[in-house]
Design a protein around this motif. Structure first.
Motif, PDB file in Angstrom:
ATOM      1  N   HIS A  27       0.843  -1.204   0.000  1.00 22.24           N
ATOM      2  CA  HIS A  27       0.000   0.000   0.000  1.00 22.24           C
ATOM      3  C   HIS A  27       0.865   1.236   0.000  1.00 22.24           C
ATOM      4  O   HIS A  27       2.051   1.183   0.281  1.00 22.24           O
ATOM      5  N   GLY A  28       0.242   2.355  -0.315  1.00 24.31           N
ATOM      6  CA  GLY A  28       0.910   3.653  -0.297  1.00 24.31           C
ATOM      7  C   GLY A  28       0.331   4.496   0.818  1.00 24.31           C
ATOM      8  O   GLY A  28       0.282   4.078   1.970  1.00 24.31           O
ATOM      9  N   ALA A  29      -0.139   5.672   0.462  1.00 29.22           N
ATOM     10  CA  ALA A  29      -0.681   6.607   1.444  1.00 29.22           C
ATOM     11  C   ALA A  29      -2.043   6.139   1.950  1.00 29.22           C
ATOM     12  O   ALA A  29      -2.721   5.318   1.320  1.00 29.22           O
ATOM     13  N   PHE A  30      -2.440   6.678   3.104  1.00 30.54           N
ATOM     14  CA  PHE A  30      -3.715   6.288   3.687  1.00 30.54           C
ATOM     15  C   PHE A  30      -4.890   6.741   2.833  1.00 30.54           C
ATOM     16  O   PHE A  30      -5.935   6.094   2.821  1.00 30.54           O
ATOM     17  N   VAL A  31      -4.710   7.824   2.099  1.00 32.56           N
ATOM     18  CA  VAL A  31      -5.773   8.300   1.196  1.00 32.56           C
ATOM     19  C   VAL A  31      -6.042   7.247   0.118  1.00 32.56           C
ATOM     20  O   VAL A  31      -7.202   7.022  -0.261  1.00 32.56           O
ATOM     21  N   ASP A  32      -4.980   6.604  -0.351  1.00 35.31           N
ATOM     22  CA  ASP A  32      -5.156   5.525  -1.324  1.00 35.31           C
ATOM     23  C   ASP A  32      -5.946   4.370  -0.713  1.00 35.31           C
ATOM     24  O   ASP A  32      -6.787   3.759  -1.379  1.00 35.31           O
ATOM     25  N   LEU A  33      -5.692   4.070   0.560  1.00 31.77           N
ATOM     26  CA  LEU A  33      -6.436   2.996   1.224  1.00 31.77           C
ATOM     27  C   LEU A  33      -7.908   3.352   1.377  1.00 31.77           C
ATOM     28  O   LEU A  33      -8.775   2.484   1.270  1.00 31.77           O
ATOM     29  N   LEU A  34      -8.203   4.623   1.617  1.00 33.86           N
ATOM     30  CA  LEU A  34      -9.616   5.040   1.671  1.00 33.86           C
ATOM     31  C   LEU A  34     -10.285   4.864   0.311  1.00 33.86           C
ATOM     32  O   LEU A  34     -11.431   4.409   0.231  1.00 33.86           O
ATOM     33  N   ALA A  35      -9.573   5.198  -0.761  1.00 31.35           N
ATOM     34  CA  ALA A  35     -10.122   5.008  -2.110  1.00 31.35           C
ATOM     35  C   ALA A  35     -10.312   3.523  -2.408  1.00 31.35           C
ATOM     36  O   ALA A  35     -11.310   3.116  -3.006  1.00 31.35           O
ATOM     37  N   VAL A  36      -9.367   2.689  -1.967  1.00 34.26           N
ATOM     38  CA  VAL A  36      -9.490   1.245  -2.171  1.00 34.26           C
ATOM     39  C   VAL A  36     -10.662   0.694  -1.371  1.00 34.26           C
ATOM     40  O   VAL A  36     -11.365  -0.212  -1.834  1.00 34.26           O
ATOM     41  N   ALA A  37     -10.915   1.245  -0.194  1.00 35.54           N
ATOM     42  CA  ALA A  37     -12.063   0.811   0.606  1.00 35.54           C
ATOM     43  C   ALA A  37     -13.374   1.097  -0.126  1.00 35.54           C
ATOM     44  O   ALA A  37     -14.300   0.271  -0.114  1.00 35.54           O
ATOM     45  N   VAL A  38     -13.443   2.236  -0.796  1.00 37.20           N
ATOM     46  CA  VAL A  38     -14.642   2.559  -1.583  1.00 37.20           C
ATOM     47  C   VAL A  38     -14.759   1.604  -2.777  1.00 37.20           C
ATOM     48  O   VAL A  38     -15.841   1.076  -3.060  1.00 37.20           O
ATOM     49  N   ILE A  39     -13.644   1.363  -3.460  1.00 38.23           N
ATOM     50  CA  ILE A  39     -13.656   0.431  -4.596  1.00 38.23           C
ATOM     51  C   ILE A  39     -14.064  -0.956  -4.135  1.00 38.23           C
ATOM     52  O   ILE A  39     -14.870  -1.626  -4.782  1.00 38.23           O
ATOM     53  N   LEU A  40     -13.528  -1.389  -3.005  1.00 39.70           N
ATOM     54  CA  LEU A  40     -13.859  -2.708  -2.466  1.00 39.70           C
ATOM     55  C   LEU A  40     -15.340  -2.798  -2.106  1.00 39.70           C
ATOM     56  O   LEU A  40     -15.986  -3.819  -2.364  1.00 39.70           O
ATOM     57  N   GLY A  41     -15.886  -1.735  -1.552  1.00 38.14           N
ATOM     58  CA  GLY A  41     -17.311  -1.720  -1.242  1.00 38.14           C
ATOM     59  C   GLY A  41     -18.173  -1.809  -2.491  1.00 38.14           C
ATOM     60  O   GLY A  41     -19.172  -2.539  -2.533  1.00 38.14           O
ATOM     61  N   LEU A  42     -17.777  -1.080  -3.536  1.00 40.44           N
ATOM     62  CA  LEU A  42     -18.528  -1.131  -4.796  1.00 40.44           C
ATOM     63  C   LEU A  42     -18.430  -2.509  -5.452  1.00 40.44           C
ATOM     64  O   LEU A  42     -19.416  -3.025  -5.981  1.00 40.44           O
ATOM     65  N   LEU A  43     -17.231  -3.101  -5.421  1.00 42.61           N
ATOM     66  CA  LEU A  43     -17.065  -4.428  -6.014  1.00 42.61           C
ATOM     67  C   LEU A  43     -17.833  -5.491  -5.230  1.00 42.61           C
ATOM     68  O   LEU A  43     -18.411  -6.403  -5.818  1.00 42.61           O
ATOM     69  N   ASN A  44     -17.840  -5.382  -3.911  1.00 42.35           N
ATOM     70  CA  ASN A  44     -18.610  -6.340  -3.114  1.00 42.35           C
ATOM     71  C   ASN A  44     -20.106  -6.218  -3.383  1.00 42.35           C
ATOM     72  O   ASN A  44     -20.822  -7.218  -3.395  1.00 42.35           O
ATOM     73  N   ALA A  45     -20.566  -4.990  -3.601  1.00 44.15           N
ATOM     74  CA  ALA A  45     -21.996  -4.794  -3.858  1.00 44.15           C
ATOM     75  C   ALA A  45     -22.409  -5.268  -5.240  1.00 44.15           C
ATOM     76  O   ALA A  45     -23.550  -5.680  -5.441  1.00 44.15           O
ATOM     77  N   SER A  46     -21.488  -5.246  -6.205  1.00 43.96           N
ATOM     78  CA  SER A  46     -21.855  -5.623  -7.570  1.00 43.96           C
ATOM     79  C   SER A  46     -21.335  -7.013  -7.923  1.00 43.96           C
ATOM     80  O   SER A  46     -22.096  -7.978  -8.009  1.00 43.96           O
ATOM     81  N   VAL A  47     -20.029  -7.125  -8.111  1.00 36.11           N
ATOM     82  CA  VAL A  47     -19.428  -8.395  -8.544  1.00 36.11           C
ATOM     83  C   VAL A  47     -19.571  -9.457  -7.461  1.00 36.11           C
ATOM     84  O   VAL A  47     -19.890 -10.616  -7.751  1.00 36.11           O
ATOM     85  N   GLY A  48     -19.354  -9.057  -6.202  1.00 36.69           N
ATOM     86  CA  GLY A  48     -19.476 -10.015  -5.106  1.00 36.69           C
ATOM     87  C   GLY A  48     -20.877 -10.587  -4.985  1.00 36.69           C
ATOM     88  O   GLY A  48     -21.058 -11.788  -4.769  1.00 36.69           O
ATOM     89  N   ALA A  49     -21.874  -9.729  -5.144  1.00 33.97           N
ATOM     90  CA  ALA A  49     -23.259 -10.206  -5.073  1.00 33.97           C
ATOM     91  C   ALA A  49     -23.572 -11.150  -6.232  1.00 33.97           C
ATOM     92  O   ALA A  49     -24.244 -12.171  -6.044  1.00 33.97           O
ATOM     93  N   LEU A  50     -23.065 -10.824  -7.412  1.00 37.92           N
ATOM     94  CA  LEU A  50     -23.282 -11.697  -8.572  1.00 37.92           C
ATOM     95  C   LEU A  50     -22.598 -13.048  -8.370  1.00 37.92           C
ATOM     96  O   LEU A  50     -23.189 -14.103  -8.648  1.00 37.92           O
ATOM     97  N   LEU A  51     -21.366 -13.044  -7.876  1.00 35.71           N
ATOM     98  CA  LEU A  51     -20.659 -14.302  -7.633  1.00 35.71           C
ATOM     99  C   LEU A  51     -21.348 -15.141  -6.552  1.00 35.71           C
ATOM    100  O   LEU A  51     -21.401 -16.364  -6.648  1.00 35.71           O
ATOM    101  N   ARG A  52     -21.870 -14.491  -5.534  1.00 35.16           N
ATOM    102  CA  ARG A  52     -22.582 -15.235  -4.486  1.00 35.16           C
ATOM    103  C   ARG A  52     -23.862 -15.868  -5.034  1.00 35.16           C
ATOM    104  O   ARG A  52     -24.236 -16.959  -4.622  1.00 35.16           O
ATOM    105  N   PHE A  53     -24.511 -15.184  -5.955  1.00 34.99           N
ATOM    106  CA  PHE A  53     -25.718 -15.744  -6.560  1.00 34.99           C
ATOM    107  C   PHE A  53     -25.370 -16.930  -7.460  1.00 34.99           C
ATOM    108  O   PHE A  53     -26.029 -17.960  -7.423  1.00 34.99           O
ATOM    109  N   VAL A  54     -24.327 -16.778  -8.257  1.00 33.50           N
ATOM    110  CA  VAL A  54     -23.914 -17.841  -9.174  1.00 33.50           C
ATOM    111  C   VAL A  54     -23.423 -19.061  -8.393  1.00 33.50           C
ATOM    112  O   VAL A  54     -23.687 -20.207  -8.766  1.00 33.50           O
ATOM    113  N   ALA A  55     -22.720 -18.820  -7.287  1.00 40.94           N
ATOM    114  CA  ALA A  55     -22.141 -19.910  -6.496  1.00 40.94           C
ATOM    115  C   ALA A  55     -23.024 -20.284  -5.317  1.00 40.94           C
ATOM    116  O   ALA A  55     -22.532 -20.695  -4.267  1.00 40.94           O
TER     117      ALA A  55
END
Length: 134
Positions: A27-55
């Motif tokens: 990791h780099g700066a903490f601001v980058d980690l905050l941005a990654v946390a938002v990306i991770l939340g968006l991916l969990n809500a979209s791709v993660g939900a789709l994968l959970r449905f498929v699996a």
């Protein structure tokens, strides 16, 4: 609103701990980690939900343990997407993503349990009758 911001902050702190504990996560700066946390939340809500449905069948057969694999895949995808977006966060492979997701979620859950107050539970059953005063 405050609870959501706290959850993103705790997720970023979980990412910080995961990058310190799990080899293969950088990791780099903490601001980058905050941005990654938002990306991770968006991916969990979209791709993660789709994968959970498929699996759904493997998840039921493994009593939900297959969701750890899905969380690892989404974490790995978040690391790949973050590094392509120019953020200083990277995950080297699936196993780093698997253990990184595990550590980050445990840290974020513990912090959320300590600092985010739980809402009072509503009593079960029908609502109380409305009294009309004449």
């Amino acid at each position: 609103m405050i609870k959501t911001l706290l959850r993103f902050l705790f997720s970023a702190l979980g990412l910080l701990v995961a990058s310190a504990v799990v080899p293969g996560i950088r990791h780099g700066a903490f601001v980058d980690l905050l941005a990654v946390a938002v990306i991770l939340g968006l991916l969990n809500a979209s791709v993660g939900a789709l994968l959970r449905f498929v699996a759904l069948v493997p998840m039921v057969c493994s009593f939900g343990c297959f969701s750890l694999v899905i969380n690892g895949l989404v974490f790995w995808l978040a690391g790949t997407l973050s590094s392509r977006l120019g953020l200083a966060f990277s995950v080297s492979g699936f196993w780093a993503g698997f253990f990184g997701a595990l550590v980050a979620s445990v840290v974020a859950s513990i912090l959320g349990g300590i600092f985010i107050p739980k809402e009072r539970e509503r009593p079960q059953g029908p609502p109380p009758p409305i009294k009309i005063i004449n």
